[in-house]
Motif scaffolding. Structure first.
Motif, PDB file in Angstrom:
ATOM      1  N   ASN A 612      14.680  68.957 -18.229  1.00  0.00           N
ATOM      2  CA  ASN A 612      14.340  69.296 -19.613  1.00  0.00           C
ATOM      3  C   ASN A 612      14.787  70.706 -19.987  1.00  0.00           C
ATOM      4  OD1 ASN A 612      12.446  70.374 -17.854  1.00  0.00           O
ATOM      5  ND2 ASN A 612      10.761  70.226 -19.296  1.00  0.00           N
ATOM      6  N   ASP A 613      15.448  71.407 -19.065  1.00  0.00           N
ATOM      7  CA  ASP A 613      16.045  72.697 -19.414  1.00  0.00           C
ATOM      8  C   ASP A 613      17.208  72.465 -20.363  1.00  0.00           C
ATOM      9  OD1 ASP A 613      14.272  74.005 -17.798  1.00  0.00           O
ATOM     10  OD2 ASP A 613      15.646  74.229 -16.115  1.00  0.00           O
ATOM     11  N   ARG A 614      17.388  73.385 -21.292  1.00  0.00           N
ATOM     12  CA  ARG A 614      18.519  73.314 -22.209  1.00  0.00           C
ATOM     13  C   ARG A 614      19.544  74.360 -21.793  1.00  0.00           C
ATOM     14  NH1 ARG A 614      15.327  73.139 -27.873  1.00  0.00           N
ATOM     15  NH2 ARG A 614      13.726  74.199 -26.659  1.00  0.00           N
ATOM     16  N   ILE A 615      20.801  73.956 -21.830  1.00  0.00           N
ATOM     17  CA  ILE A 615      21.879  74.769 -21.272  1.00  0.00           C
ATOM     18  C   ILE A 615      22.715  75.381 -22.394  1.00  0.00           C
ATOM     19  CG2 ILE A 615      24.022  74.655 -19.922  1.00  0.00           C
ATOM     20  CD1 ILE A 615      22.687  72.520 -18.228  1.00  0.00           C
ATOM     21  N   ILE A 616      22.991  76.653 -22.253  1.00  0.00           N
ATOM     22  CA  ILE A 616      23.876  77.344 -23.189  1.00  0.00           C
ATOM     23  C   ILE A 616      25.233  77.557 -22.526  1.00  0.00           C
ATOM     24  CG2 ILE A 616      24.311  79.528 -24.392  1.00  0.00           C
ATOM     25  CD1 ILE A 616      21.340  79.755 -24.887  1.00  0.00           C
ATOM     26  N   ILE A 617      26.283  77.152 -23.229  1.00  0.00           N
ATOM     27  CA  ILE A 617      27.659  77.470 -22.831  1.00  0.00           C
ATOM     28  C   ILE A 617      28.291  78.169 -24.025  1.00  0.00           C
ATOM     29  CG2 ILE A 617      29.873  76.575 -22.046  1.00  0.00           C
ATOM     30  CD1 ILE A 617      28.432  74.135 -20.979  1.00  0.00           C
ATOM     31  N   ARG A 618      28.554  79.440 -23.844  1.00  0.00           N
ATOM     32  CA  ARG A 618      29.058  80.293 -24.926  1.00  0.00           C
ATOM     33  C   ARG A 618      28.074  80.287 -26.092  1.00  0.00           C
ATOM     34  NH1 ARG A 618      35.649  79.236 -24.710  1.00  0.00           N
ATOM     35  NH2 ARG A 618      35.935  80.198 -22.657  1.00  0.00           N
ATOM     36  N   ASP A 619      28.477  79.769 -27.242  1.00  0.00           N
ATOM     37  CA  ASP A 619      27.617  79.861 -28.424  1.00  0.00           C
ATOM     38  C   ASP A 619      26.948  78.539 -28.776  1.00  0.00           C
ATOM     39  OD1 ASP A 619      29.934  78.584 -29.082  1.00  0.00           O
ATOM     40  OD2 ASP A 619      30.140  79.503 -31.065  1.00  0.00           O
ATOM     41  N   LYS A 620      26.920  77.573 -27.849  1.00  0.00           N
ATOM     42  CA  LYS A 620      26.319  76.276 -28.142  1.00  0.00           C
ATOM     43  C   LYS A 620      25.246  75.943 -27.107  1.00  0.00           C
ATOM     44  CE  LYS A 620      30.178  74.158 -30.666  1.00  0.00           C
ATOM     45  NZ  LYS A 620      30.967  75.396 -30.804  1.00  0.00           N
ATOM     46  N   ARG A 621      24.269  75.182 -27.577  1.00  0.00           N
ATOM     47  CA  ARG A 621      23.151  74.800 -26.709  1.00  0.00           C
ATOM     48  C   ARG A 621      23.152  73.275 -26.532  1.00  0.00           C
ATOM     49  NH1 ARG A 621      19.428  76.700 -29.593  1.00  0.00           N
ATOM     50  NH2 ARG A 621      18.525  74.764 -30.416  1.00  0.00           N
ATOM     51  N   TYR A 622      22.807  72.821 -25.325  1.00  0.00           N
ATOM     52  CA  TYR A 622      22.902  71.406 -24.978  1.00  0.00           C
ATOM     53  C   TYR A 622      21.627  70.941 -24.266  1.00  0.00           C
ATOM     54  CZ  TYR A 622      27.914  72.418 -25.537  1.00  0.00           C
ATOM     55  OH  TYR A 622      29.137  72.823 -26.018  1.00  0.00           O
ATOM     56  N   ILE A 623      21.364  69.631 -24.365  1.00  0.00           N
ATOM     57  CA  ILE A 623      20.386  68.986 -23.499  1.00  0.00           C
ATOM     58  C   ILE A 623      21.156  68.172 -22.465  1.00  0.00           C
ATOM     59  CG2 ILE A 623      18.527  68.896 -25.187  1.00  0.00           C
ATOM     60  CD1 ILE A 623      19.248  66.003 -25.754  1.00  0.00           C
ATOM     61  N   ILE A 624      20.499  67.912 -21.331  1.00  0.00           N
ATOM     62  CA  ILE A 624      21.146  67.219 -20.222  1.00  0.00           C
ATOM     63  C   ILE A 624      20.950  65.713 -20.393  1.00  0.00           C
ATOM     64  CG2 ILE A 624      21.206  66.901 -17.719  1.00  0.00           C
ATOM     65  CD1 ILE A 624      19.977  69.747 -17.509  1.00  0.00           C
ATOM     66  N   ASN A 625      22.046  64.984 -20.420  1.00  0.00           N
ATOM     67  CA  ASN A 625      21.955  63.526 -20.441  1.00  0.00           C
ATOM     68  C   ASN A 625      22.026  62.980 -19.017  1.00  0.00           C
ATOM     69  OD1 ASN A 625      21.817  61.108 -22.205  1.00  0.00           O
ATOM     70  ND2 ASN A 625      23.738  60.600 -21.174  1.00  0.00           N
ATOM     71  N   GLU A 626      22.974  63.446 -18.239  1.00  0.00           N
ATOM     72  CA  GLU A 626      23.094  63.065 -16.838  1.00  0.00           C
ATOM     73  C   GLU A 626      23.672  64.239 -16.067  1.00  0.00           C
ATOM     74  OE1 GLU A 626      25.649  59.696 -16.580  1.00  0.00           O
ATOM     75  OE2 GLU A 626      24.240  58.291 -17.485  1.00  0.00           O
ATOM     76  N   MET A 627      23.379  64.293 -14.782  1.00  0.00           N
ATOM     77  CA  MET A 627      24.016  65.292 -13.927  1.00  0.00           C
ATOM     78  C   MET A 627      24.175  64.704 -12.532  1.00  0.00           C
ATOM     79  SD  MET A 627      20.892  68.030 -13.362  1.00  0.00           S
ATOM     80  CE  MET A 627      21.648  68.813 -11.927  1.00  0.00           C
ATOM     81  N   LYS A 628      25.284  65.052 -11.898  1.00  0.00           N
ATOM     82  CA  LYS A 628      25.573  64.612 -10.538  1.00  0.00           C
ATOM     83  C   LYS A 628      25.820  65.858  -9.704  1.00  0.00           C
ATOM     84  CE  LYS A 628      28.172  61.024  -9.825  1.00  0.00           C
ATOM     85  NZ  LYS A 628      29.367  60.127  -9.714  1.00  0.00           N
ATOM     86  N   SER A 629      24.932  66.076  -8.712  1.00  0.00           N
ATOM     87  CA  SER A 629      24.964  67.321  -7.934  1.00  0.00           C
ATOM     88  C   SER A 629      25.426  67.056  -6.512  1.00  0.00           C
ATOM     89  CB  SER A 629      23.563  67.951  -7.897  1.00  0.00           C
ATOM     90  OG  SER A 629      23.010  68.059  -9.191  1.00  0.00           O
ATOM     91  N   ASN A 630      26.464  67.750  -6.097  1.00  0.00           N
ATOM     92  CA  ASN A 630      26.883  67.741  -4.702  1.00  0.00           C
ATOM     93  C   ASN A 630      26.115  68.859  -4.011  1.00  0.00           C
ATOM     94  OD1 ASN A 630      28.286  68.331  -2.223  1.00  0.00           O
ATOM     95  ND2 ASN A 630      29.994  67.100  -2.994  1.00  0.00           N
ATOM     96  N   LEU A 631      25.135  68.490  -3.201  1.00  0.00           N
ATOM     97  CA  LEU A 631      24.248  69.489  -2.619  1.00  0.00           C
ATOM     98  C   LEU A 631      24.963  70.380  -1.616  1.00  0.00           C
ATOM     99  CD1 LEU A 631      20.992  67.389  -2.097  1.00  0.00           C
ATOM    100  CD2 LEU A 631      21.934  68.404  -4.181  1.00  0.00           C
ATOM    101  N   ASN A 632      25.995  69.869  -1.005  1.00  0.00           N
ATOM    102  CA  ASN A 632      26.708  70.657   0.007  1.00  0.00           C
ATOM    103  C   ASN A 632      27.530  71.774  -0.610  1.00  0.00           C
ATOM    104  OD1 ASN A 632      26.562  67.636   0.780  1.00  0.00           O
ATOM    105  ND2 ASN A 632      26.611  68.684   2.765  1.00  0.00           N
ATOM    106  N   THR A 633      28.151  71.521  -1.772  1.00  0.00           N
ATOM    107  CA  THR A 633      29.070  72.494  -2.371  1.00  0.00           C
ATOM    108  C   THR A 633      28.488  73.228  -3.577  1.00  0.00           C
ATOM    109  OG1 THR A 633      30.051  70.853  -3.862  1.00  0.00           O
ATOM    110  CG2 THR A 633      30.992  71.036  -1.648  1.00  0.00           C
ATOM    111  N   GLY A 634      27.410  72.677  -4.166  1.00  0.00           N
ATOM    112  CA  GLY A 634      26.870  73.277  -5.387  1.00  0.00           C
ATOM    113  C   GLY A 634      27.627  72.869  -6.633  1.00  0.00           C
ATOM    114  N   GLU A 635      28.594  71.963  -6.501  1.00  0.00           N
ATOM    115  CA  GLU A 635      29.351  71.498  -7.653  1.00  0.00           C
ATOM    116  C   GLU A 635      28.530  70.448  -8.400  1.00  0.00           C
ATOM    117  OE1 GLU A 635      33.816  70.885  -7.584  1.00  0.00           O
ATOM    118  OE2 GLU A 635      33.119  68.812  -7.691  1.00  0.00           O
ATOM    119  N   VAL A 636      28.381  70.668  -9.717  1.00  0.00           N
ATOM    120  CA  VAL A 636      27.568  69.775 -10.541  1.00  0.00           C
ATOM    121  C   VAL A 636      28.413  69.277 -11.708  1.00  0.00           C
ATOM    122  CG1 VAL A 636      25.468  69.517 -11.898  1.00  0.00           C
ATOM    123  CG2 VAL A 636      25.493  71.073  -9.927  1.00  0.00           C
ATOM    124  N   ASP A 637      28.454  67.948 -11.871  1.00  0.00           N
ATOM    125  CA  ASP A 637      29.099  67.337 -13.032  1.00  0.00           C
ATOM    126  C   ASP A 637      28.022  67.017 -14.062  1.00  0.00           C
ATOM    127  OD1 ASP A 637      31.750  67.324 -12.026  1.00  0.00           O
ATOM    128  OD2 ASP A 637      31.250  65.610 -10.762  1.00  0.00           O
TER     129      ASP A 637
END
Length: 766
Positions: A612-637
């Motif tokens: 339920n955290d909202r993410i800011i990228i530059r000047d826009k704010r987003y809600i999370i619909n889906e996320m896929k986290s690679n726990l080994n590398t920290g890479e998140v789609d």
């Protein structure tokens, strides 16, 4: 590479060095608005090492006796570099063998929310212990629970399952006549849904938290208890007292355990019951049998009898625990003995047998009503998910077996705003349109009530349903709750509202689908009621139906903006408007897009971030619909959706009446807030005025006391002292009064020491 640690029931699993663990996460998802998602991992493999073989008890060896049931998931957690990431459960899927030797195990990790449905299984609502809400079933008690303003968990809505009540005319159904009163035995009870959730917590040893559980919109919502055509009284259930510790009998737990396969032979197990004393030889009593905690069978009798409860040849190594419960249709004292017999034939064909007894004691069944016997035929899981869908509630795992519930907008409001611009891979951003629905329908279970049937014939829609159409080329989507929505009737010229569980044409009773009801404030009325002894005139009562008065505003269980049968006006604040519309309207903003982006998150962000955290990228704010986290590398789609909500949600206090009064406001804190201090204008008091929260208890319930408006409008008074009434029967008032706007300030102190002061407004009528 980060160090990933996976634990099952406190034991650490050994992992392959090159095995990637990827966790997919999603709760609210625009593709399926009514479905709750949970964290889960892609299936991954772990080596069949000596340690792991011990943890999984050599699953690949079917001839090895184990203590584990591999059909069940086991408690688990995942840490990243010793920082907690997720708790949940792990399912062993299979063992992988190579050249006949174990090489690896395939396992799947499930988040906490999935474990909630595992806990409930296929249990029905009647397994819950509702004895704490039982009460002496008398006509006088039923009458009190219709009329009293006191807080009762069990009420008796004026809903007929017997005859078509009328008002005036002097017919045999005229309840305004003392000759044809409502009889108390015509009415079924209703129980607060909050009490059912408390019974669920107790039954399954879980904790369900959240400030919404203290909200009037939740607490004054009841489940109608009707599972038969006409009302039949049953006493509350009483566990049969086991009086011996003879083989299989447990006098402490009051159970009988049948263990099979102890003898290398064919076995027949028989359980018999005999009533040796009965103080009431005219009314029916029942012996309900539960096997492994699940209802198994029920036997009924008058007087004294002997019964065979179980007579079976059981499979080898199948063990059963039996418990027996008594109930009756009237108060009585019973003594019931249980006889357990086992016979067998040995391998050499020689017979054997054993007989064991519990003689029982006298047990008195009181005149208390048995609410379990009236519960609708509904699974616990279906009830919980149905209520969550009704209120669009997000249920999230806090810790193992601790869950927090919040309406969707409160869930988003309690999240943090995180600026992830620096972690964003700007070379891998895709922007696409949101594939939205052309039509979204919100529906209840179809009702057989003649009132609902006639409404549908006249309006071509179910009462309380809603269809939202949008100028899109997408598909249709349906949100359907498992509850019936009963249309009530208010008699002309009165404030008396009643309902009917009667079918169209013949007006015969029917068993409704599970039904939710709101309780309104006291209304004046005039009808006659027979409590089994006398007939009295009722002049005030608590109406049940779709409507609720919440902090000065009317809200409704209807999804749409339907006309209230009680208030005879449209109620805009239905379930769609209250709990669904902000999210859906945000989706359908013309400027909204789906943004697919890749990020590389540090451990502190990955392990503390919530969906339920909202993410800011530059000047826009987003809600999370889906996320896929690679726990080994920290890479998140991430799959993100633009967020056009206010940065800070403004709390709605409603409108307080001119005469003042109390308002009850569940206060949801963001999980980074340590404490709140409330200040307000002179005259308004808060209880509490300050409160704290932590990860486990994240709520504060504020009671606000408001004095009368000092500048209220005056009524025009005639010479005889009466109010001046216009042609619409409304007393005329002057235009000199004014609404009062109360400014309330909330000082929030965060765990990092930052302090923010927010202002809220409360309107008081003139």
């Amino acid at each position: 590479m980060r160090k990933i640690s996976v634990y099952i029931e406190g034991e650490r699993i050994e992992l392959f060095n090159d095995e990637n663990i990827v966790v997919n996460s999603s709760y609210q998802n625009y593709k399926d608005l009514a479905k709750i998602f949970t964290d889960f991992s892609q299936s991954f493999t772990v080596p069949a090492s000596e340690r792991n073989n011990e943890i999984f008890q050599h699953f690949y060896q079917t001839d090895v006796d184990t203590t584990l049931n591999f059909q069940l998931r086991r408690e688990a957690k995942i840490d990243i570099d010793h920082s907690p990431f997720r708790t949940g459960k792990i399912q062993l899927e299979k063992a992988n063998l190579k050249n006949g030797m174990p090489e690896s195990y395939t396992i799947t990790f499930y988040g906490d929310l999935r474990s909630l449905s595992d806990i409930f299984g296929d249990d029905k609502l009647n397994v819950l212990d509702l004895s704490g809400y039982a009460h002496n079933y008398t006509g006088a008690e039923v009458q009190t629970r219709i009329t009293s303003s006191a807080s009762y968990d069990v009420r008796y809505p004026l809903i007929s399952s017997n005859r078509l009540w009328s008002y005036g005319g002097g017919t045999t159904t005229d309840i305004s006549s003392s000759s044809y009163p409502i009889n108390y035995s015509e009415l079924f009870p209703a129980l607060r849904i909050n009490n059912i959730f408390q019974a669920i917590e107790s039954k399954y040893n879980i904790s369900i938290q959240g400030s919404f559980l203290y909200d009037k919109r939740w607490n004054d919502c009841y489940l109608y208890l009707k599972n038969r055509d006409v009302f039949e009284f049953y006493t509350d259930e009483q566990i049969l007292d086991i009086t011996t510790d003879d083989s299989g009998f447990d006098s402490t737990a009051n159970t009988l355990q049948v263990i099979t396969g102890l003898i290398n032979a064919s076995e027949i197990h028989t359980i018999e019951a005999k009533c040796t004393y009965n103080s009431n030889s005219t009314d029916v009593w029942y012996l309900d049998v539960y096997r492994n905690g699940v209802f198994f069978t029920s036997l009924a009798d008058i007087g004294t009898s002997a019964w065979i409860l179980v007579d079976s040849t059981d499979l080898e190594n199948v063990n059963y625990t039996y418990q027996f419960k008594l109930r009756a249709t009237a108060q009585m004292t019973l003594k019931v003995a249980i006889c357990y017999k086992v016979t067998w034939t040995n391998d050499d064909y020689s017979p054997g047998s054993g007989t064991f007894y519990s003689n029982g004691i006298n047990q008195t069944l009181s005149g208390n009503i048995n609410l379990n016997a009236l519960l609708p035929d509904m699974k616990v899981a279906d009830f919980v998910s149905g209520v969550f869908k009704e209120f669009n509630i997000m249920c999230t795992g806090v810790t193992q077996d601790v869950f927090k519930v919040q309406p969707l907008e409160d869930w988003y409001a309690s999240g943090l705003i995180r600026d992830f611009t620096q972690y964003t891979d700007i070379n891998s951003i895709d922007i696409e349109r949101i594939k939205l629905y052309k039509r979204i329908a919100f529906k209840h279970e179809e009702s057989q009530s003649f009132m609902n049937v006639r409404f549908k014939e006249l309006n071509s829609k179910e009462y309380g349903s809603l269809e939202e159409s949008f100028d899109y080329d997408g598909q249709d989507y349906e949100v359907k709750v498992p509850f019936e929505n009963l249309l009530h009737q208010k008699f002309t010229g009165t404030d008396l509202q009643v309902g009917y569980c009667l079918q169209v044409n013949d007006y015969k009773p029917y068993i409704p689908k599970p039904m939710l009801l709101y309780m309104y404030e006291n209304k004046t009325c005039s009808f006659y009621f027979n409590n089994g002894t006398t007939t009295t005139q009722i002049t005030t009562y608590k109406p049940f139906g779709q409507d609720l008065l919440y902090n000065g505003n009317n809200v409704s269980l209807n999804f749409g903006n339907d006309i209230s049968s009680l208030l005879e006006v449209n109620i805009p604040r239905g379930m769609y408007q209250e709990y669904y519309s902000p999210y859906i309207l945000n989706l359908y903003r013309a400027k909204n897009r789906v943004v697919n982006v890749k990020m590389h998150l540090p451990i502190t962000e990955l392990t503390t971030m919530r969906l339920n955290d909202r993410i800011i990228i530059r000047d826009k704010r987003y809600i999370i619909n889906e996320m896929k986290s690679n726990l080994n590398t920290g890479e998140v789609d991430f799959q993100l959706i633009l967020d056009f909500r206010a940065l800070r949600r403004r709390r709605t206090f409603g409108t307080i009446s001119v005469s003042g009064g109390k308002a009850y406001i569940p206060w949801e804190l963001s999980y980074d807030v340590e404490s709140v201090q409330l200040t307000s204008p002179t005259g308004i008091s808060f209880d509490p005025a300050s409160f704290t929260a932590d990860q486990l208890v994240e709520f504060g319930v504020v009671e606000m006391d408001v004095p009368a408006n000092p500048v209220e409008k005056d009524f025009f008074i005639l010479e005889n002292g009466d109010s001046y009434i216009d042609e619409t029967s409304v007393p005329l008032r002057s235009e000199y009064g004014a609404e009062v706007v109360h400014i309330i300030e909330a000082e929030e102190t965060r765990y990092n020491g930052e302090i923010e002061t927010l202002s809220y407004t409360l309107i008081q009528s003139a």
